[in-house]
Design a protein around this motif. Structure first.
Motif, PDB file in Angstrom:
ATOM      1  N   ALA A  51     -22.978   7.390 -13.253  1.00  8.25           N
ATOM      2  CA  ALA A  51     -23.826   6.626 -14.067  1.00  8.25           C
ATOM      3  C   ALA A  51     -22.971   6.100 -15.087  1.00  8.25           C
ATOM      4  CB  ALA A  51     -24.568   7.707 -14.927  1.00  8.25           C
ATOM      5  N   TYR A  85     -23.498  11.901  -2.255  1.00 12.98           N
ATOM      6  CA  TYR A  85     -23.575  12.529  -3.304  1.00 12.98           C
ATOM      7  C   TYR A  85     -23.886  13.834  -2.193  1.00 12.98           C
ATOM      8  CZ  TYR A  85     -26.598  15.319  -6.219  1.00 12.98           C
ATOM      9  OH  TYR A  85     -27.648  17.019  -6.742  1.00 12.98           O
ATOM     10  N   GLN A 132     -31.167  12.443 -20.549  1.00 11.14           N
ATOM     11  CA  GLN A 132     -31.646  13.263 -18.878  1.00 11.14           C
ATOM     12  C   GLN A 132     -29.747  14.032 -18.078  1.00 11.14           C
ATOM     13  OE1 GLN A 132     -33.209   9.764 -17.435  1.00 11.14           O
ATOM     14  NE2 GLN A 132     -33.216  11.299 -15.327  1.00 11.14           N
ATOM     15  N   HIS A 133     -28.766  13.282 -18.737  1.00  5.52           N
ATOM     16  CA  HIS A 133     -27.742  13.878 -17.758  1.00  5.52           C
ATOM     17  C   HIS A 133     -27.362  15.567 -18.724  1.00  5.52           C
ATOM     18  CE1 HIS A 133     -25.834   9.878 -17.278  1.00  5.52           C
ATOM     19  NE2 HIS A 133     -26.535   9.962 -16.863  1.00  5.52           N
ATOM     20  N   LEU A 180     -30.170   4.124 -22.243  1.00  6.80           N
ATOM     21  CA  LEU A 180     -28.256   4.096 -21.195  1.00  6.80           C
ATOM     22  C   LEU A 180     -28.669   5.352 -22.245  1.00  6.80           C
ATOM     23  CD1 LEU A 180     -26.385   1.280 -21.897  1.00  6.80           C
ATOM     24  CD2 LEU A 180     -27.697   1.820 -19.767  1.00  6.80           C
ATOM     25  N   LEU A 229     -18.951   7.167  -4.503  1.00  5.94           N
ATOM     26  CA  LEU A 229     -20.550   7.208  -5.006  1.00  5.94           C
ATOM     27  C   LEU A 229     -20.807   6.169  -5.928  1.00  5.94           C
ATOM     28  CD1 LEU A 229     -23.443   8.187  -6.341  1.00  5.94           C
ATOM     29  CD2 LEU A 229     -22.226  10.451  -6.387  1.00  5.94           C
ATOM     30  N   PRO A 275     -32.736  19.648  -8.166  1.00  6.68           N
ATOM     31  CA  PRO A 275     -34.181  19.814  -8.673  1.00  6.68           C
ATOM     32  C   PRO A 275     -34.349  17.619  -9.139  1.00  6.68           C
ATOM     33  CG  PRO A 275     -32.446  20.213 -10.639  1.00  6.68           C
ATOM     34  CD  PRO A 275     -31.883  19.504  -9.813  1.00  6.68           C
ATOM     35  N   SER A 276     -35.832  17.330  -8.993  1.00  5.78           N
ATOM     36  CA  SER A 276     -36.486  16.311  -8.855  1.00  5.78           C
ATOM     37  C   SER A 276     -36.238  16.364  -9.817  1.00  5.78           C
ATOM     38  CB  SER A 276     -37.496  16.389  -8.272  1.00  5.78           C
ATOM     39  OG  SER A 276     -39.223  16.878  -9.121  1.00  5.78           O
ATOM     40  N   ARG A 277     -36.159  14.389  -9.827  1.00  4.88           N
ATOM     41  CA  ARG A 277     -36.190  13.852 -11.077  1.00  4.88           C
ATOM     42  C   ARG A 277     -37.118  14.096 -12.942  1.00  4.88           C
ATOM     43  NH1 ARG A 277     -35.927   7.566 -11.658  1.00  4.88           N
ATOM     44  NH2 ARG A 277     -35.615   7.334 -14.095  1.00  4.88           N
ATOM     45  N   VAL A 309     -36.947  17.361 -13.620  1.00  7.42           N
ATOM     46  CA  VAL A 309     -35.303  16.920 -15.171  1.00  7.42           C
ATOM     47  C   VAL A 309     -36.472  16.756 -16.434  1.00  7.42           C
ATOM     48  CG1 VAL A 309     -33.690  16.041 -14.949  1.00  7.42           C
ATOM     49  CG2 VAL A 309     -33.705  17.018 -13.219  1.00  7.42           C
ATOM     50  N   ALA A 328     -29.741  17.656 -17.787  1.00  4.45           N
ATOM     51  CA  ALA A 328     -29.015  18.262 -15.779  1.00  4.45           C
ATOM     52  C   ALA A 328     -28.181  19.235 -15.652  1.00  4.45           C
ATOM     53  CB  ALA A 328     -29.378  17.309 -15.059  1.00  4.45           C
ATOM     54  N   ARG A 372     -28.841  10.516  -7.017  1.00  5.32           N
ATOM     55  CA  ARG A 372     -29.652  12.068  -7.100  1.00  5.32           C
ATOM     56  C   ARG A 372     -30.638  12.201  -7.024  1.00  5.32           C
ATOM     57  NH1 ARG A 372     -28.312  17.370 -10.626  1.00  5.32           N
ATOM     58  NH2 ARG A 372     -30.180  17.432 -10.936  1.00  5.32           N
ATOM     59  N   LEU A 373     -31.064  10.574  -7.210  1.00  4.96           N
ATOM     60  CA  LEU A 373     -32.213  10.753  -7.146  1.00  4.96           C
ATOM     61  C   LEU A 373     -33.723   9.679  -6.088  1.00  4.96           C
ATOM     62  CD1 LEU A 373     -32.640   9.994 -11.171  1.00  4.96           C
ATOM     63  CD2 LEU A 373     -33.269  11.965 -10.179  1.00  4.96           C
ATOM     64  N   HIS A 405     -30.214   8.359 -20.489  1.00  7.78           N
ATOM     65  CA  HIS A 405     -30.131   8.989 -19.327  1.00  7.78           C
ATOM     66  C   HIS A 405     -29.380  10.058 -19.880  1.00  7.78           C
ATOM     67  CE1 HIS A 405     -29.991   4.700 -17.005  1.00  7.78           C
ATOM     68  NE2 HIS A 405     -31.224   5.041 -16.961  1.00  7.78           N
ATOM     69  N   PRO A 427     -26.987   8.422 -11.026  1.00 14.87           N
ATOM     70  CA  PRO A 427     -26.822   7.239  -9.240  1.00 14.87           C
ATOM     71  C   PRO A 427     -26.747   8.553  -7.786  1.00 14.87           C
ATOM     72  CG  PRO A 427     -25.761   6.757 -10.936  1.00 14.87           C
ATOM     73  CD  PRO A 427     -26.576   8.196 -11.494  1.00 14.87           C
ATOM     74  N   SER A 443     -22.617  12.331  -9.453  1.00 15.82           N
ATOM     75  CA  SER A 443     -23.165  11.659 -10.753  1.00 15.82           C
ATOM     76  C   SER A 443     -22.887  11.136 -11.721  1.00 15.82           C
ATOM     77  CB  SER A 443     -24.507  12.382 -10.007  1.00 15.82           C
ATOM     78  OG  SER A 443     -26.133  11.529 -10.368  1.00 15.82           O
ATOM     79  N   LEU A 444     -23.066  12.296 -12.438  1.00 17.26           N
ATOM     80  CA  LEU A 444     -22.383  11.501 -13.598  1.00 17.26           C
ATOM     81  C   LEU A 444     -21.214  10.409 -14.242  1.00 17.26           C
ATOM     82  CD1 LEU A 444     -23.252  14.676 -15.827  1.00 17.26           C
ATOM     83  CD2 LEU A 444     -24.684  13.273 -15.489  1.00 17.26           C
ATOM     84  N   LEU A 453     -23.526  17.425  -9.345  1.00 19.86           N
ATOM     85  CA  LEU A 453     -23.650  16.339 -10.443  1.00 19.86           C
ATOM     86  C   LEU A 453     -22.937  15.451 -11.306  1.00 19.86           C
ATOM     87  CD1 LEU A 453     -25.712  16.339 -12.770  1.00 19.86           C
ATOM     88  CD2 LEU A 453     -25.236  18.471 -13.236  1.00 19.86           C
TER      89      LEU A 453
END
Lengths: 208, 171
Positions: free
Chosen positions: A193, B124, A90-91, A84, B142, A10-12, A15, A94, B170-171, A87, B168, A189-190, A186
């Motif tokens: 992050a 990603y 947000q995680h 932070l 990544l 999904p787009s930011r 989310v 998501a 993803r956006l 974030h 990171p 990405s987490l 995902l």
């Protein structure tokens, strides 16, 4: 770039627009894993992904608690830590968007009604807030609950958060390697992050 | 980029059975190789542009050099992976249009961050389509790209709040 059309994420905006609890209310939860019959492409995640998503969500909630405690004790760090912390919220959102079962069922399969507590209590009571035992350097004044806001205590708090972020990053990475292709991006990405968070916290700790 | 996305024909012809990659994995990894070719070019270009800029460009030069080395290593590892699976990795183009011209230290840092953001995005995209060693490679790619991009933004004095990305790649 981006020649691979697999961006199912999904787009930011999407989310951000969907608080975790709102996802279930929005009707995204269709079968909630109650039925055994699973047509092709059904939303019920494979067990390995459900377990990984639950573990990741727990990690994110724990980090939210850690951040809330640190922000409460060190208001001067609120600008950095608040960003932070957002974030991690947000995680969690998501994860819940990707695995709606997270919002509706506990590990026992009992519907819990409310979504995950994205907004954790601002001040978890008492002193039991050390997220990583042994992370505080010896000789520092020691983090007296609610009291010590000295530079040394701040540096110690940043170091503890950095350790917690690194641990979270390692956990996400391990989960990512065994997750299916649906959830793995995902988790990757987490992981990235939390690594970046840890790096930033370490920088802030050494600069202060 | 990918001249022919060859169907999974006898992947064991050259590599070990473990190295088998299906067609979607080959496509995703090939796309990432193409991104890395451009990143190798771009980071080298940034390093060259920073070379005459003196002491004020020292930190940025260090980042450019490290990024160049990392992108080259990733490109080589991905290329080896594709070759092991009997696939044909995409070749580099002679030159690339850069998203930012590294005319100053700030612009060079913006370029470095942008190149690593692209690596993160392409990694990603690939994560879910590969397994085993290939997944490990792109998952770590990544995270490392996200870290380098963040370093570049912080070095450019970008506010910490915007230097760090929530998700990171993803956006």
């Amino acid at each position: 770039m981006g020649g691979v059309g697999v961006r199912g994420a999904p787009s930011r905006r999407a989310v951000l627009a969907l608080p975790a609890a709102g996802v279930a209310a929005a009707g995204l939860v269709t079968t909630a894993g109650c039925t055994e019959s699973r047509p092709a492409g059904a939303p019920a995640p494979p067990p390995v992904d459900l377990a990984a998503a639950r573990a990741a969500a727990r990690t994110e909630r724990d980090l939210l608690v850690d951040y809330d405690a640190a922000i409460a004790r060190h208001p001067a760090l609120a600008a950095l830590l608040g960003g932070l912390r957002a974030h991690h919220a947000q995680h969690l959102a998501a994860l819940t968007t990707q695995v709606p079962a997270l919002a509706t069922a506990t590990p026992d399969g009992v519907a819990s009604g409310g979504g995950p507590s994205v907004s954790a209590p601002a001040t978890p009571s008492g002193a039991a807030t050390a997220p990583a035992a042994g992370a505080s350097p010896p000789g520092s004044a020691g983090a007296q609950p609610g009291a010590d806001d000295s530079p040394a205590a701040r540096a110690s708090a940043l170091a503890e958060l950095a350790t917690a972020e690194r641990t979270a990053a390692d956990e996400h990475r391990a989960s990512c390697l065994t997750a299916t292709g649906g959830l793995a991006p995902l988790l990757a990405s987490l992981r990235a992050a939390e690594s970046c968070h840890a790096d930033l916290l370490s920088l802030a700790g050494s600069a202060g | 980029m990918v001249a022919t996305s060859r169907p999974a024909t006898a992947p064991s012809a050259k590599g070990s059975p473990n190295a088998a990659l299906d067609a979607r994995a080959v496509t995703a990894l090939s796309a990432l190789v193409a991104v890395e070719h451009a990143a190798v070019y771009g980071t080298a270009f940034a390093g060259g542009a920073l070379a005459p800029l003196g002491a004020s460009a020292r930190d940025a030069r260090g980042l450019a050099t490290a990024a160049f080395t990392a992108h080259r290593q990733l490109r080589d590892a991905l290329t080896a992976l594709l070759l092991d699976a009997g696939a044909k990795p995409p070749a580099a183009q002679p030159a690339y249009t850069l998203p930012v011209s590294p005319a100053s230290v700030g612009a060079a840092l913006t370029l470095l961050a942008e190149l690593d953001d692209r690596t993160a995005a392409s990694s990603y995209d690939a994560v879910g389509l590969v397994t085993g060693r290939a997944r490990e490679l792109v998952v770590d790619a990544l995270a490392q790209a996200a870290l380098r991009a963040q370093h570049a933004r912080l070095t450019a004095d970008v506010n910490a709040g915007t230097a760090v990305k929530a998700l990171p790649g993803r956006l």
